[in-house]
Scaffold this motif. Structure first.
Motif, PDB file in Angstrom:
ATOM      1  N   TYR A   1       0.858  -1.146   0.005  1.00  0.00           N
ATOM      2  CA  TYR A   1      -0.211   0.104   0.139  1.00  0.00           C
ATOM      3  C   TYR A   1       0.966   1.283   0.090  1.00  0.00           C
ATOM      4  O   TYR A   1       0.309   2.392   0.104  1.00  0.00           O
ATOM      5  CB  TYR A   1      -0.894   0.152   1.278  1.00  0.00           C
ATOM      6  CG  TYR A   1      -1.929  -1.116   1.275  1.00  0.00           C
ATOM      7  CD1 TYR A   1      -2.160  -2.022   0.250  1.00  0.00           C
ATOM      8  CD2 TYR A   1      -2.353  -1.419   2.311  1.00  0.00           C
ATOM      9  CE1 TYR A   1      -3.206  -2.970   0.330  1.00  0.00           C
ATOM     10  CE2 TYR A   1      -3.721  -2.223   2.535  1.00  0.00           C
ATOM     11  CZ  TYR A   1      -3.730  -3.288   1.513  1.00  0.00           C
ATOM     12  OH  TYR A   1      -4.870  -3.938   1.789  1.00  0.00           O
TER      13      TYR A   1
ATOM     14  N   VAL B   1       3.221   0.029   8.495  1.00  0.00           N
ATOM     15  CA  VAL B   1       2.832   0.652   9.803  1.00  0.00           C
ATOM     16  C   VAL B   1       3.076  -0.289  11.031  1.00  0.00           C
ATOM     17  O   VAL B   1       3.891  -1.199  10.990  1.00  0.00           O
ATOM     18  CB  VAL B   1       0.982   0.648   9.681  1.00  0.00           C
ATOM     19  CG1 VAL B   1       0.761   1.582   8.793  1.00  0.00           C
ATOM     20  CG2 VAL B   1       0.508  -0.655   9.652  1.00  0.00           C
TER      21      VAL B   1
ATOM     22  N   PHE C   1       2.243  -2.015  13.670  1.00  0.00           N
ATOM     23  CA  PHE C   1       1.945  -3.399  13.881  1.00  0.00           C
ATOM     24  C   PHE C   1       2.903  -4.458  13.052  1.00  0.00           C
ATOM     25  O   PHE C   1       3.332  -5.590  13.567  1.00  0.00           O
ATOM     26  CB  PHE C   1       0.442  -3.773  13.873  1.00  0.00           C
ATOM     27  CG  PHE C   1      -0.042  -4.104  12.624  1.00  0.00           C
ATOM     28  CD1 PHE C   1       0.351  -5.127  11.812  1.00  0.00           C
ATOM     29  CD2 PHE C   1      -0.817  -3.267  11.902  1.00  0.00           C
ATOM     30  CE1 PHE C   1      -0.352  -5.475  10.830  1.00  0.00           C
ATOM     31  CE2 PHE C   1      -1.321  -3.386  10.839  1.00  0.00           C
ATOM     32  CZ  PHE C   1      -1.191  -4.746  10.209  1.00  0.00           C
ATOM     33  N   MET C   2       3.226  -3.981  11.831  1.00  0.00           N
ATOM     34  CA  MET C   2       3.979  -4.636  10.850  1.00  0.00           C
ATOM     35  C   MET C   2       5.313  -4.646  11.439  1.00  0.00           C
ATOM     36  O   MET C   2       5.934  -5.855  11.680  1.00  0.00           O
ATOM     37  CB  MET C   2       3.969  -3.994   9.459  1.00  0.00           C
ATOM     38  CG  MET C   2       2.482  -4.055   8.926  1.00  0.00           C
ATOM     39  SD  MET C   2       2.238  -3.371   7.404  1.00  0.00           S
ATOM     40  CE  MET C   2       0.651  -3.141   7.252  1.00  0.00           C
TER      41      MET C   2
ATOM     42  N   CYS D   1      -2.150   2.000  12.476  1.00  0.00           N
ATOM     43  CA  CYS D   1      -3.353   1.621  11.717  1.00  0.00           C
ATOM     44  C   CYS D   1      -4.485   1.780  12.651  1.00  0.00           C
ATOM     45  O   CYS D   1      -4.468   1.056  13.705  1.00  0.00           O
ATOM     46  CB  CYS D   1      -2.794  -0.170  11.329  1.00  0.00           C
ATOM     47  SG  CYS D   1      -4.481  -1.028  10.936  1.00  0.00           S
ATOM     48  N   SER D   2      -5.376   2.236  12.006  1.00  0.00           N
ATOM     49  CA  SER D   2      -6.539   2.667  12.689  1.00  0.00           C
ATOM     50  C   SER D   2      -7.345   1.446  13.022  1.00  0.00           C
ATOM     51  O   SER D   2      -8.112   1.384  14.033  1.00  0.00           O
ATOM     52  CB  SER D   2      -7.658   3.740  11.859  1.00  0.00           C
ATOM     53  OG  SER D   2      -7.539   3.110  10.544  1.00  0.00           O
ATOM     54  N   MET D   3      -7.403   0.353  12.447  1.00  0.00           N
ATOM     55  CA  MET D   3      -7.943  -0.690  12.773  1.00  0.00           C
ATOM     56  C   MET D   3      -7.454  -1.372  13.872  1.00  0.00           C
ATOM     57  O   MET D   3      -8.119  -1.660  14.828  1.00  0.00           O
ATOM     58  CB  MET D   3      -7.975  -1.837  11.539  1.00  0.00           C
ATOM     59  CG  MET D   3      -8.562  -3.074  12.040  1.00  0.00           C
ATOM     60  SD  MET D   3      -8.146  -4.554  10.840  1.00  0.00           S
ATOM     61  CE  MET D   3      -9.151  -4.305   9.675  1.00  0.00           C
TER      62      MET D   3
ATOM     63  N   ASN E   1      -3.620  -7.920  11.852  1.00  0.00           N
ATOM     64  CA  ASN E   1      -3.407  -6.497  11.965  1.00  0.00           C
ATOM     65  C   ASN E   1      -3.908  -5.907  13.331  1.00  0.00           C
ATOM     66  O   ASN E   1      -4.922  -5.257  13.585  1.00  0.00           O
ATOM     67  CB  ASN E   1      -4.303  -5.802  10.969  1.00  0.00           C
ATOM     68  CG  ASN E   1      -4.043  -6.130   9.343  1.00  0.00           C
ATOM     69  OD1 ASN E   1      -3.218  -6.966   9.207  1.00  0.00           O
ATOM     70  ND2 ASN E   1      -4.704  -5.348   8.556  1.00  0.00           N
TER      71      ASN E   1
ATOM     72  N   CYS F   1     -11.366  -1.502   9.007  1.00  0.00           N
ATOM     73  CA  CYS F   1     -10.187  -0.935   8.103  1.00  0.00           C
ATOM     74  C   CYS F   1     -10.996   0.595   7.328  1.00  0.00           C
ATOM     75  O   CYS F   1     -12.020   0.400   6.803  1.00  0.00           O
ATOM     76  CB  CYS F   1      -9.607  -1.810   7.141  1.00  0.00           C
ATOM     77  SG  CYS F   1      -8.731  -0.847   6.124  1.00  0.00           S
ATOM     78  N   SER F   2     -10.242   1.677   7.815  1.00  0.00           N
ATOM     79  CA  SER F   2     -10.787   2.961   7.394  1.00  0.00           C
ATOM     80  C   SER F   2     -10.696   3.016   5.957  1.00  0.00           C
ATOM     81  O   SER F   2     -11.555   3.917   5.390  1.00  0.00           O
ATOM     82  CB  SER F   2     -10.303   3.937   8.083  1.00  0.00           C
ATOM     83  OG  SER F   2      -8.967   4.040   8.372  1.00  0.00           O
ATOM     84  N   VAL F   3      -9.934   2.418   5.241  1.00  0.00           N
ATOM     85  CA  VAL F   3      -9.718   2.366   4.035  1.00  0.00           C
ATOM     86  C   VAL F   3     -10.968   1.439   3.217  1.00  0.00           C
ATOM     87  O   VAL F   3     -11.580   1.829   2.340  1.00  0.00           O
ATOM     88  CB  VAL F   3      -8.399   1.650   3.325  1.00  0.00           C
ATOM     89  CG1 VAL F   3      -8.353   1.844   1.801  1.00  0.00           C
ATOM     90  CG2 VAL F   3      -7.228   2.670   4.087  1.00  0.00           C
TER      91      VAL F   3
ATOM     92  N   GLU G   1     -11.687  -7.420   4.145  1.00  0.00           N
ATOM     93  CA  GLU G   1     -11.913  -6.094   5.081  1.00  0.00           C
ATOM     94  C   GLU G   1     -13.135  -5.313   4.569  1.00  0.00           C
ATOM     95  O   GLU G   1     -13.537  -4.537   5.431  1.00  0.00           O
ATOM     96  CB  GLU G   1     -10.564  -5.409   5.147  1.00  0.00           C
ATOM     97  CG  GLU G   1      -9.369  -6.301   6.129  1.00  0.00           C
ATOM     98  CD  GLU G   1      -8.178  -5.345   5.854  1.00  0.00           C
ATOM     99  OE1 GLU G   1      -8.396  -4.227   5.664  1.00  0.00           O
ATOM    100  OE2 GLU G   1      -7.308  -5.924   6.097  1.00  0.00           O
TER     101      GLU G   1
ATOM    102  N   CYS H   1      -4.557   4.455   2.336  1.00  0.00           N
ATOM    103  CA  CYS H   1      -4.324   4.347   3.857  1.00  0.00           C
ATOM    104  C   CYS H   1      -3.323   5.613   4.164  1.00  0.00           C
ATOM    105  O   CYS H   1      -2.166   5.739   3.890  1.00  0.00           O
ATOM    106  CB  CYS H   1      -3.436   2.998   4.130  1.00  0.00           C
ATOM    107  SG  CYS H   1      -3.198   2.750   5.819  1.00  0.00           S
TER     108      CYS H   1
ATOM    109  N   MET I   1      -0.477   4.767   6.582  1.00  0.00           N
ATOM    110  CA  MET I   1       0.847   4.361   5.680  1.00  0.00           C
ATOM    111  C   MET I   1       1.590   5.301   4.930  1.00  0.00           C
ATOM    112  O   MET I   1       2.779   5.274   4.864  1.00  0.00           O
ATOM    113  CB  MET I   1       0.229   3.065   4.830  1.00  0.00           C
ATOM    114  CG  MET I   1       1.453   2.227   4.247  1.00  0.00           C
ATOM    115  SD  MET I   1       1.611   0.708   4.585  1.00  0.00           S
ATOM    116  CE  MET I   1       0.294  -0.117   4.948  1.00  0.00           C
TER     117      MET I   1
ATOM    118  N   ASP J   1      -2.651  -8.598   4.996  1.00  0.00           N
ATOM    119  CA  ASP J   1      -3.624  -7.760   4.431  1.00  0.00           C
ATOM    120  C   ASP J   1      -3.108  -7.157   3.344  1.00  0.00           C
ATOM    121  O   ASP J   1      -1.721  -7.260   3.028  1.00  0.00           O
ATOM    122  CB  ASP J   1      -3.888  -6.502   5.577  1.00  0.00           C
ATOM    123  CG  ASP J   1      -3.049  -5.508   5.575  1.00  0.00           C
ATOM    124  OD1 ASP J   1      -1.893  -5.623   5.166  1.00  0.00           O
ATOM    125  OD2 ASP J   1      -3.472  -4.421   6.108  1.00  0.00           O
TER     126      ASP J   1
HETATM  127  S1  SF4 Z   1      -5.162  -0.294   5.274  1.00  0.00           S
HETATM  128 FE1  SF4 Z   1      -6.335  -0.546   6.716  1.00  0.00          FE
HETATM  129  S2  SF4 Z   1      -5.816  -2.186   7.751  1.00  0.00           S
HETATM  130 FE2  SF4 Z   1      -4.189  -1.750   6.474  1.00  0.00          FE
HETATM  131  S3  SF4 Z   1      -2.855  -0.552   7.583  1.00  0.00           S
HETATM  132 FE3  SF4 Z   1      -4.310   0.849   6.549  1.00  0.00          FE
HETATM  133  S4  SF4 Z   1      -5.792   1.238   8.313  1.00  0.00           S
HETATM  134 FE4  SF4 Z   1      -4.827  -0.580   8.785  1.00  0.00          FE
END
Ligand code: SF4
Length: 420
Positions: A41, A85, A87-88, A111-113, A149, A252-254, A286, A350, A353, A420
């Motif tokens: 992404y 992001v 968590f990755m 990551c908003s999720m 995620n 996921c906000s995207v 998602e 995203c 990201m 993801d």
């Molecule tokens: S695309 Fe969605 S789930 Fe993936 S990092 Fe961005 S906000 Fe998080």
């Protein structure tokens, strides 16, 4: 969200050409001691500097194998720069040896999720849900599953409560594993519920694929509603009792930006075309269930990429996932006469990201090389002290149980672990 200090002005003032030249120079200086990972992404400007492009878990696994391969050849990888992001980067830290430092170029790239499920809220929810179920006379086990995620803390919670992680490509397998009892085989007549964190849409789509009536046998637990005074996260005791799957109210906000109407518009505009000329709608799970139900195909990022790469020349595709990936695939596929467009015209990117850009990438590489500029010393200077900026380190007490959750996923799903 973590606090990211502002970059010295000189980084923000550099033109693209200068950024590219300096990043290439730092990569050459660091050689095999450095690995740069780029998530699908990311923007093209960033991924052109990456050694590997992929989805989150695959990149971390790849990093671990590159570290091992280079060690066998006598070179120690010291730094992994993860253009993704938070968590990755945590996952990459957990899967690589302690001496490797994992760096996130901009600490505000969360990551908003993942942020929708905090450790404290999850502990509270676990107690609240168990107490309600006990009061309603329910006896059985709740097995937690978390999408990768999610923060390392949530993975650790899940690992220490008999659960597992999942990705969008193996969620079905992990779900079935849990329904069969997870770490302890299900006893005859034993009742099992799944608490699915943090993405309600992946959870609902997976439960539906498993054959669960999602209208009757799922409910949503929303920690924000608990904070507002609703005792069961907005669910009723009856709904919790009847639910086979309790879905965390995260998304996921995207991917939530793709709506059923977008599918309807395409179908309506092509109603008079022969089947062979119609657009295939391909979405990520998602997306909400209504979109997945109206699509032709749904699957993980890797699934989406593979389907587009295998597409027949002349075919048309509308894809419901992050815009940078769709644009890259549209470019790649155009050469074969395959038409790829995004499912919705809205800005499905995203934004967190996208905080990782070339100036931040250069700034962390400058730190590793002991070169760079500062507001006090705007001309590029050499010979400074090398320092690793923005290191992401998972606490050892979290790392153990989080790895347990990741390990259970890998053990029960084999190699099919695209994220993801
Ligand atoms: S695309 Fe969605 S789930 Fe993936 S990092 Fe961005 S906000 Fe998080």
């Amino acid at each position: 969200m973590l606090w990211q200090p502002s970059l010295p002005d000189a980084y923000l003032a550099m033109c693209d050409e200068e950024l590219v030249a300096r990043i290439s120079d730092r990569r050459a200086r660091l050689g095999d001691r450095l690995v740069i990972l780029g998530h699908h992404y990311q923007t093209d400007e960033v991924v052109r500097h990456a050694d590997f492009l992929g989805d989150s878990l695959k990149l971390s696994q790849l990093a671990a194998s590159v570290v091992a391969d280079r060690a066998a050849e006598g070179t120690a990888v010291e730094h992994i720069v993860f253009c993704g992001v938070h968590f990755m980067a945590e996952t990459a830290d957990m899967l690589t040896p302690d001496q490797v430092g994992v760096i996130l170029p901009d600490l505000s790239a969360g990551c908003s999720m993942a942020d929708m499920a905090t450790y404290e809220d999850t502990v509270d929810a676990w107690e609240i849900i168990h107490a309600s179920l006990k009061q309603s006379g329910w006896e059985g086990r709740i097995i937690p599953i978390t999408y990768v995620n999610s923060s390392a803390a949530i993975k650790a919670f899940v690992g220490s409560h008999g659960g597992a992680c999942c990705t969008s490509s193996n969620a079905d397998q992990v779900f079935a594993w849990a329904m069969n009892g997870g770490t302890e085989p299900r006893k005859p007549g034993e009742d099992i519920k799944i608490l699915f964190l943090p993405d309600q849409h992946l959870g609902r789509n997976t439960a539906s694929d498993y054959g669960i009536d999602v209208e009757q046998n799922t409910c949503v637990y929303d920690p924000r509603r608990t904070h507002r005074g609703e005792p069961l996260g907005g669910a009723s005791a009856f709904e919790l009792h009847n639910a086979v799957t309790i879905l965390w109210a995260g998304h996921c906000s995207v991917h939530k930006l793709f709506r059923p109407e977008h599918c309807d518009e395409i179908r309506a505009s092509e109603k008079d075309l022969p089947e062979s000329e119609k657009t295939t709608i391909l979405v990520h799970p998602e997306c909400c269930k209504e979109v997945v139900d109206k699509s032709d195909l749904s699957g993980s990022t890797e699934f989406i990429i593979n389907r587009l790469r295998d597409a027949e020349p002349g075919s048309k595709w509308a894809v419901g996932t992050e815009v940078h990936l769709v644009a890259r695939m549209a470019n790649e596929c155009a050469g074969r006469g395959v038409h790829v467009r995004i499912l919705s015209d809205c800005q499905c990117l995203c934004t967190t990201m996208s905080r990782i850009d070339q100036p931040h990438l250069l700034w962390v590489l400058d730190g590793l090389c002991g070169v760079g500029t500062s507001n006090d010393q705007p001309a590029e200077h050499e010979g400074g002290e090398a320092k690793a900026r923005n290191i992401i380190r998972v606490h050892p007490e979290v790392r153990g149980p989080a790895l347990l959750a990741l390990g259970r996923m890998l053990e029960h799903t084999g190699a099919g672990a695209a994220a993801d």
